[in-house]
Design an enzyme around this catalytic site. Structure first.
Site, PDB file in Angstrom:
ATOM      1  N   CYS A 194       0.764  -1.191  -0.156  1.00  0.00           N
ATOM      2  CA  CYS A 194      -0.170   0.087   0.047  1.00  0.00           C
ATOM      3  C   CYS A 194       0.832   1.312  -0.070  1.00  0.00           C
ATOM      4  O   CYS A 194       1.739   1.612  -0.905  1.00  0.00           O
ATOM      5  CB  CYS A 194      -0.891  -0.229   1.184  1.00  0.00           C
ATOM      6  SG  CYS A 194      -2.370   1.163   1.002  1.00  0.00           S
TER       7      CYS A 194
ATOM      8  N   HIS B  73      -3.451  -5.757   1.165  1.00  0.00           N
ATOM      9  CA  HIS B  73      -2.929  -5.903   2.251  1.00  0.00           C
ATOM     10  C   HIS B  73      -2.593  -7.319   2.888  1.00  0.00           C
ATOM     11  O   HIS B  73      -3.663  -7.793   3.442  1.00  0.00           O
ATOM     12  CB  HIS B  73      -3.379  -5.229   3.588  1.00  0.00           C
ATOM     13  CG  HIS B  73      -3.271  -3.599   3.396  1.00  0.00           C
ATOM     14  ND1 HIS B  73      -2.198  -2.936   4.389  1.00  0.00           N
ATOM     15  CD2 HIS B  73      -3.813  -2.825   2.790  1.00  0.00           C
ATOM     16  CE1 HIS B  73      -2.529  -1.734   4.078  1.00  0.00           C
ATOM     17  NE2 HIS B  73      -3.354  -1.552   3.193  1.00  0.00           N
TER      18      HIS B  73
ATOM     19  N   GLU C 109      -1.037  -8.643   5.259  1.00  0.00           N
ATOM     20  CA  GLU C 109      -1.300  -8.871   6.661  1.00  0.00           C
ATOM     21  C   GLU C 109      -2.533  -8.912   7.110  1.00  0.00           C
ATOM     22  O   GLU C 109      -2.760  -9.506   8.524  1.00  0.00           O
ATOM     23  CB  GLU C 109      -0.356  -7.943   7.254  1.00  0.00           C
ATOM     24  CG  GLU C 109      -0.814  -6.535   7.488  1.00  0.00           C
ATOM     25  CD  GLU C 109      -0.846  -5.614   6.052  1.00  0.00           C
ATOM     26  OE1 GLU C 109      -0.517  -6.292   5.018  1.00  0.00           O
ATOM     27  OE2 GLU C 109      -0.985  -4.462   5.991  1.00  0.00           O
TER      28      GLU C 109
END
Lengths: 220, 86
Positions: free
Chosen positions: A87, A195, A197
């Protein structure tokens, strides 16, 4: 030996703890690095996390690329070290010219925070080496400036050298050629708007991101 | 002896790159009764004062800041206006 992953904290980063947590969960060892450091220490991989480094002043990533640690990141990348920008981290990598192109405001001017279906286009990057071309994976996006822009010439280079890593099934932001993530020619530097994660635990609704992060720490 | 120069740097999206802000503003205008407006491009301007020996040196300094920092040549163009400070 457990792979050590350095996660760079800029003033305004806000996804660094999520990345460390996800790296730890897949068997690596995440640690925070400060943007004013001149060295990366002994890490085996580097992540530039999401957020708003230096408040995104001037342009996203424009200030962050001049943070002292970025020289060390560039050298590490040049030596073949895995570097991933997620990002805002992707935006920083393009400003630092470690990846081509630029990220601009989403078409439609909406801040997008939603799950996204991605198609794996290349397994030649450190993040996608454990996946297969054509796989559809679920990884959320969370951005206002994720509209990937590059010249025709850069786009054909990305295509020819297999540097388009991920595309959106349903392009949410106007990105050129539906691009969600790209890598450098060697595949060790990767930038992506989604993302991983945030898709690293069953409670989050998807573990597809964990699969990507495993690639980063060398576990397929 | 160095002199001061007033500088205006206008940064705009490069020709051919869709400008979502410009489009949104353009679509809003007719609703307010302003018809016949087209080609809106939104950018930003930076105003500052720079010290240099003469105007060519001032200009070359500003050009180099634009290249390295103030604009991203992948997506943006710059227009520099520069003159001696009053």
């Amino acid at each position: 030996m457990t792979a050590r992953v350095g996660v760079v904290v800029f003033p305004g980063s806000n996804c660094e703890h999520d990345v460390v947590e996800a790296i730890d969960a897949v068997g690596g060892s995440g640690e925070l690095l400060w943007h004013k450091d001149n060295s990366l220490g002994d890490v085996d991989a580097v992540v530039l996390p999401g957020g708003f480094a230096h408040g995104d002043y001037l342009r996203t990533g424009a200030m962050a690329r001049f943070s002292p640690i970025m020289d060390a990141v560039a050298r590490f990348a040049q030596d073949g070290g895995p570097v991933v920008g997620i990002c805002n981290g992707f935006q920083i990598l393009t400003e630092a010219q470690l990846l081509p192109g630029a990220l601009y405001k989403n078409q439609g001017l909406k801040f997008l925070c939603e799950p996204a279906v991605l198609r794996v286009e290349s397994t030649g990057s450190v993040l996608t080496q454990g996946l297969s071309v054509g796989d559809e994976i679920n990884v959320p996006i969370n951005h206002f400036e994720g509209n990937f822009i590059c010249s025709e010439q850069v786009l054909s280079q990305l295509r020819d050298k297999n540097q388009i890593v991920l595309t959106y099934r349903d392009n949410p932001n106007g990105a050129t050629a539906d691009i969600a993530g790209i890598c450098n020619e060697n595949g060790n530097v990767v930038g992506l708007m989604p993302h991983p994660e945030r898709a690293a635990h069953p409670l989050l609704g998807s573990t597809d991101g964990a699969q990507m992060l495993k690639g980063l720490i060398g576990i397929d | 002896m160095s002199k001061e120069f007033d500088v205006i740097v206008e940064v705009s999206l490069r020709e051919g790159i869709a400008d979502p802000e410009g489009l949104t503003i353009e679509r809003a205008l007719p609703a307010l009764g302003f018809n016949g407006v087209s080609d809106i491009r939104v950018g930003k301007s930076l105003r500052f004062v720079v010290e240099a020996a003469d105007e060519p040196e001032a200009r070359s300094q500003v050009e180099s800041m634009c290249e390295r920092f103030l604009a991203n040549p992948v997506i943006e163009d710059v227009n520099i206006t520069l003159g001696p400070s009053a």
